[in-house]
Scaffold this motif. Structure first.
Motif: not given
Length: 156
Positions: A23-29, A139-156
């Protein structure tokens, strides 16, 4: 049975922590997504301001040029009145040569101003391109951060 209950309780605690983390990761995303949107809006506003500034500058230059042309027109009208007064052809020729030199000098000056204006416009475009490149990188860096959060959500 007690061991299974303890293990079940540990799994439930772990699940609760993982749920909170997700939930925190989703909020951060969502927060990052909002910041990206805000940055894009600011970018668009800055682009519009730059366009308006260029238009205003060009309008000011054109207004000044109109004033110069009107002054030139008045000078030419005065010249025509003087020309009518001249009876001697030599005087007329000399006045025409002087006016021609003046006009040539003004033309040279105006060409120099045009060249300077074009140079400034080119520099402004270069600076704007640099700004856009930096913004695109962010913007690309922000996109990479978002992908990282998304990956964290998928991996967990």
């Amino acid at each position: 049975s007690k061991k299974l209950e303890t293990e079940l309780q540990a799994l439930m605690d772990s699940n609760a922590r993982l749920t909170d983390t997700l939930q925190e990761a989703n909020s951060n995303a969502e927060s990052w997504k909002s910041k990206v949107t805000q940055s894009q809006d600011e970018n668009n506003q800055l682009r519009n301001k730059v366009k308006k500034a260029v238009v205003l500058t060009r309008n000011a230059q054109l207004s000044l040029r109109i004033q110069e042309l009107e002054a030139d027109l008045q000078e030419k009208e005065q010249f025509c009145m003087l020309f009518a007064r001249f009876t001697d052809a030599a005087d007329v020729l000399q006045a025409a040569e002087t006016a021609s030199r003046d006009q040539s000098e003004k033309m040279t000056l105006l060409q120099s101003e045009i060249d300077d204006s074009q140079h400034k416009q080119k520099n402004m475009k270069t600076e704007l391109k640099k700004f856009m490149d930096v913004l695109d990188g962010k913007i690309d860096e922000l996109h990479e951060v978002r992908q990282g959060f998304s990956k964290l959500g998928v991996d967990n």
